[in-house]
Design an enzyme around this catalytic site. Structure first.
Site, PDB file in Angstrom:
ATOM      1  N   SER A 243       0.833  -1.198   0.000  1.00 37.79           N
ATOM      2  CA  SER A 243       0.000   0.000   0.000  1.00 37.79           C
ATOM      3  C   SER A 243       0.872   1.254   0.000  1.00 37.79           C
ATOM      4  CB  SER A 243      -0.910  -0.025   1.225  1.00 37.79           C
ATOM      5  OG  SER A 243      -1.810   1.025   1.180  1.00 37.79           O
ATOM      6  N   TRP A 246       2.454   1.740  -3.386  1.00 40.16           N
ATOM      7  CA  TRP A 246       1.415   2.189  -4.322  1.00 40.16           C
ATOM      8  C   TRP A 246       1.121   3.682  -4.133  1.00 40.16           C
ATOM      9  CZ3 TRP A 246      -3.918   3.321  -2.986  1.00 40.16           C
ATOM     10  CH2 TRP A 246      -4.714   3.591  -4.095  1.00 40.16           C
ATOM     11  N   HIS A 247       1.134   4.155  -2.893  1.00 46.62           N
ATOM     12  CA  HIS A 247       0.876   5.576  -2.648  1.00 46.62           C
ATOM     13  C   HIS A 247       2.006   6.447  -3.183  1.00 46.62           C
ATOM     14  CE1 HIS A 247      -2.365   4.389   0.129  1.00 46.62           C
ATOM     15  NE2 HIS A 247      -2.794   5.625  -0.011  1.00 46.62           N
ATOM     16  N   GLY A 248       3.217   5.905  -3.295  1.00 46.29           N
ATOM     17  CA  GLY A 248       4.360   6.679  -3.778  1.00 46.29           C
ATOM     18  C   GLY A 248       5.523   6.475  -2.848  1.00 46.29           C
TER      19      GLY A 248
END
Ligand SMILES: *[C@@H]1O[C@H](CO)[C@@H](O)[C@H](O)[C@H]1NC(C)=O
Length: 354
Positions: A243, A246-248
């Site tokens: 996660s 995925w957020h950066g």
């Protein structure tokens, strides 16, 4: 800069869609008996056409802020099949009531956000004034900044929920009550009261960014559990790290998601203790329920600081300014949980109730 962020949001949703479409197609090639329930439900037997694929990936209304949904459902919706098939009662139910409700929710969230943001924001956290405050005032400012920032997400998610509902895709079946009512929660991405009044951190992934949490559960967490084995801290940490990536790749996101894995593990300890308390000791039980609630809001808002400021230096400075309380609390709980283990019989009972 704002255009760039919008593009990023769109790419984030697109990433999830491409992965889930590919994996569902792969599930379609496997033997059905080997699959979990969710895989059976979402598997694609045929390769979607190019138009269907592009339509799914770029479906407007959900393009910038999500929510993510399954290719299988998208195809059934566009072809008026499955729950969207016209019945003898007539065509699909009217989406207008649910749309207006989502729009009202979006308005309230926007109003509250615009009201709070001049008072509690990131520049406030970085101001010289903040440095001069004592522990409690700093902690409350962090608390309020996290609280305020959440209303921005509540607004964005409510407005895209309205868009998906009015398109008809938001329809998710009928209730079991009689007369049965239509349900519109396919695009529901947040349960606001569920987040703000969560009695345990374990509940948070079920009420916050619901569609992405579901995606992470089906495409990461469940698939990391070996057949016949129970998931543990490794699966939790791996899911939260996915996660974060995925957020950066910002240090703040990584710190936030590691924090959240710790927070959930700590909450599980409190939950086990709570379950072990005999039913004639209601006062102690309620006290533990309250501690669990207070622990959740405290650690959540502390962790959210990393999510907001993003750089390693600022995150650590702000955590340090409140003596790392939100990191120490879960670690102490996890250690205590290893020492104070409730008696066996009530534990197996607790598991049954779960
Ligand atoms: C941020 O909050 C502080 C008060 O803590 C306020 O003085 C400042 O104007 C706010 N900044 C913005 C951009 O709203």
């Amino acid at each position: 800069m704002d255009h760039f962020l919008l593009l990023l949001g769109a790419l984030m949703v697109l990433t999830l869609k491409v992965i889930s479409c590919a994996m569902s197609y792969n599930d379609g090639l496997l033997e059905e008996e080997e699959l979990r329930e969710a895989q059976k439900k979402n598997r694609l037997i045929e390769l979607p056409s190019f138009t269907e694929y592009v339509g799914y990936c770029l479906c407007c209304g959900s393009h910038f802020a999500g929510p993510v949904f399954e290719m299988k459902d998208y195809l059934e919706w566009t072809e008026r099949k499955g729950i969207w098939a016209p019945t003898e009662k007539g065509p699909a139910p009217s989406p207008f009531g649910a749309t207006i409700q989502a729009l009202l929710q979006a308005t309230v969230c926007m109003a509250l956000y615009l009201y709070l943001i001049p008072h509690f924001n990131i520049s406030g956290l970085n101001s010289p004034a903040y440095q001069e405050w004592g522990f409690w005032k700093r902690l409350s400012y962090q608390f309020m900044s996290g609280f305020t920032a959440r209303w921005k997400y509540y607004f964005i998610w409510s407005i895209s929920e309205a868009a998906v509902i009015i398109s008809g895709l938001g329809f998710s079946g009928w209730t079991d009550t009689s007369p049965s009512k239509p349900k519109w929660d396919r695009a529901k991405n947040v349960d606001i009261l569920g987040v703000e009044f969560a009695k345990s951190s374990v509940q948070l992934p079920l009420v916050w960014n619901i569609q992405v949490s579901t995606w992470l559960r089906h495409y990461v967490y469940d698939r990391l559990v070996q057949k016949g084995k129970k998931p543990g801290f490794f699966q939790l940490l791996a899911t939260q790290t996915t996660s974060a990536v995925w957020h950066g790749l910002y240090p703040g996101y990584i710190i936030f998601f590691v924090q959240s894995a710790l927070m959930i593990a700590g909450s599980r300890v409190l939950y086990r203790w709570q379950q072990a308390i005999p039913s004639n000791m209601d006062v102690v039980k309620n006290l533990l329920v309250f501690i669990s609630f207070a622990y959740t809001v405290l650690v959540l808002n502390y962790s959210a600081v990393g999510f907001m400021v993003l750089t390693l230096q600022e995150t650590l400075a702000l955590y340090g300014s409140v003596y790392y309380i939100g990191t120490i609390a879960p670690i102490v709980l996890i250690l205590l949980g290893n020492m104070i283990k409730p008696a066996k019989p009530s534990r197996s009972k607790a598991r049954k109730e779960q």
